[in-house]
Design a protein around this motif. Structure first.
Motif, PDB file in Angstrom:
ATOM      1  N   GLY A 188      17.336  -3.488   3.732  1.00 16.62           N
ATOM      2  CA  GLY A 188      17.901  -4.104   2.537  1.00 16.62           C
ATOM      3  C   GLY A 188      17.260  -3.572   1.270  1.00 16.62           C
ATOM      4  N   TYR A 189      15.946  -3.423   1.305  1.00 20.78           N
ATOM      5  CA  TYR A 189      15.198  -2.883   0.161  1.00 20.78           C
ATOM      6  C   TYR A 189      15.670  -1.469  -0.175  1.00 20.78           C
ATOM      7  N   CYS A 190      15.884  -0.646   0.846  1.00 20.32           N
ATOM      8  CA  CYS A 190      16.338   0.733   0.627  1.00 20.32           C
ATOM      9  C   CYS A 190      17.744   0.793   0.049  1.00 20.32           C
ATOM     10  N   ARG A 191      18.546  -0.232   0.300  1.00 17.35           N
ATOM     11  CA  ARG A 191      19.950  -0.203  -0.100  1.00 17.35           C
ATOM     12  C   ARG A 191      20.187  -0.806  -1.481  1.00 17.35           C
ATOM     13  N   ILE A 192      19.198  -1.482  -2.063  1.00 13.06           N
ATOM     14  CA  ILE A 192      19.405  -2.125  -3.367  1.00 13.06           C
ATOM     15  C   ILE A 192      19.905  -1.125  -4.395  1.00 13.06           C
ATOM     16  N   ARG A 193      20.980  -1.521  -5.071  1.00 11.99           N
ATOM     17  CA  ARG A 193      21.493  -0.713  -6.175  1.00 11.99           C
ATOM     18  C   ARG A 193      21.699  -1.603  -7.395  1.00 11.99           C
ATOM     19  N   LYS A 194      22.490  -2.651  -7.201  1.00  8.35           N
ATOM     20  CA  LYS A 194      22.703  -3.635  -8.261  1.00  8.35           C
ATOM     21  C   LYS A 194      22.490  -5.028  -7.695  1.00  8.35           C
ATOM     22  N   TRP A 210      18.871   5.560  -9.408  1.00  8.38           N
ATOM     23  CA  TRP A 210      17.504   6.072  -9.571  1.00  8.38           C
ATOM     24  C   TRP A 210      16.512   5.128  -8.875  1.00  8.38           C
ATOM     25  N   GLY A 211      16.719   3.841  -9.051  1.00  5.95           N
ATOM     26  CA  GLY A 211      15.852   2.862  -8.400  1.00  5.95           C
ATOM     27  C   GLY A 211      15.998   2.900  -6.898  1.00  5.95           C
ATOM     28  N   SER A 262      12.662  -8.728  -9.888  1.00 12.26           N
ATOM     29  CA  SER A 262      14.110  -8.571  -9.761  1.00 12.26           C
ATOM     30  C   SER A 262      14.504  -8.082  -8.362  1.00 12.26           C
ATOM     31  N   GLU A 263      13.654  -7.260  -7.719  1.00 11.69           N
ATOM     32  CA  GLU A 263      13.936  -6.812  -6.357  1.00 11.69           C
ATOM     33  C   GLU A 263      13.890  -7.984  -5.380  1.00 11.69           C
ATOM     34  N   ALA A 264      12.872  -8.823  -5.508  1.00 13.52           N
ATOM     35  CA  ALA A 264      12.735  -9.977  -4.623  1.00 13.52           C
ATOM     36  C   ALA A 264      13.914 -10.928  -4.802  1.00 13.52           C
ATOM     37  N   TYR A 265      14.293 -11.186  -6.056  1.00 16.55           N
ATOM     38  CA  TYR A 265      15.411 -12.086  -6.325  1.00 16.55           C
ATOM     39  C   TYR A 265      16.703 -11.518  -5.739  1.00 16.55           C
ATOM     40  N   SER A 309      12.984  -1.175 -10.451  1.00 12.89           N
ATOM     41  CA  SER A 309      11.985  -0.754  -9.468  1.00 12.89           C
ATOM     42  C   SER A 309      10.588  -0.819 -10.069  1.00 12.89           C
ATOM     43  N   GLN A 310       9.584  -0.467  -9.272  1.00 11.75           N
ATOM     44  CA  GLN A 310       8.198  -0.461  -9.745  1.00 11.75           C
ATOM     45  C   GLN A 310       8.018   0.482 -10.933  1.00 11.75           C
ATOM     46  N   SER A 311       8.787   1.563 -10.970  1.00  9.45           N
ATOM     47  CA  SER A 311       8.660   2.539 -12.060  1.00  9.45           C
ATOM     48  C   SER A 311       9.602   2.250 -13.222  1.00  9.45           C
TER      49      SER A 311
END
Length: 212
Positions: free
Chosen positions: A147-153, A170-171, A114-117, A162-164
């Motif tokens: 961009g990765y650090c900013r992902i929220r929705k 939280w993610g 989902s992060e990659a998408y 996230s991985q967890s």
């Protein structure tokens, strides 16, 4: 030693011109705790949308404290609401964060599906040509790491896991710490002779109330 790490939400338009010359809000608020006796380092995140009492202002989200009064007011807000006393702060803007990742040569980060998408189908990565990440291990450049650090929705407000298994803020805090850990692990491999010129290059990119 408690050091407040602030990532300022200073968004750039496609032209490279800042949307506003005023101070942005704090997209990232992390307290870095260094225990000299135990030789440990810990990262504690504070969610940006937490409703808090801001000294001198009406109650608002935590990220508004930095916009109102910069690092000092955010430090005071953490102390008033959470009894967390910080010895100083370091603030980095989005554009300078990208330069820090570039100087490092990128960071290795493992992405969920989902992060990659999300990164490939939204504007979290400012430059479209870099929206080409994949699920699994990636070597992210500055634009991709930011961009990765900013992902929220995700797209259409969908949750991004996230991985967890966390999503929403939280993610996002988990991702921010993942990048900081990746930077730290990379620099631990470098000698003092290598670190000195890197420090001289990167320290001017940060704003701080601490001395050398």
């Amino acid at each position: 030693i408690n050091i407040l790490l602030i990532g300022e939400e200073a968004i750039e338009m496609s032209t490279g011109v800042m949307e506003s010359e005023t101070r942005g809000r704090s997209d990232c608020c992390i307290v870095l705790t260094i225990n000299r006796k135990k030789k440990t380092v810990k990262l504690i995140s504070f969610l940006r949308d937490t409703l808090v009492n801001i000294p001198g202002y009406r109650p608002n989200k935590l990220n508004a404290a930095y916009q109102y009064g910069g690092g000092p007011l955010l430090q005071d807000t953490l102390q008033v609401n959470f009894n967390v006393i910080t010895d100083g702060y370091i603030r980095v803007k989005f554009s300078d964060f990208r330069k820090i990742i570039k100087a490092l040569g990128g960071v290795d980060i493992t992405l969920t599906e989902s992060e990659a998408y999300c990164l490939n189908n939204t504007n979290y990565i400012a430059k479209k040509k870099y929206r080409n990440v994949k699920a699994g291990k990636n070597h992210l450049n500055g634009y991709q790491a930011l961009g990765y650090c900013r992902i929220r929705k995700g797209k259409d407000g969908k949750a991004v896991t996230s991985q967890s298994g966390h999503n929403n803020d939280w993610g996002r805090t988990e991702r921010q710490k993942n990048v900081l850990k990746a930077i730290f692990e990379e620099y631990k491999t470098k000698s003092l002779a290598e670190l000195v010129p890197i420090a001289n290059e990167l320290l001017p990119l940060a704003t701080t109330n601490m001395d050398s």
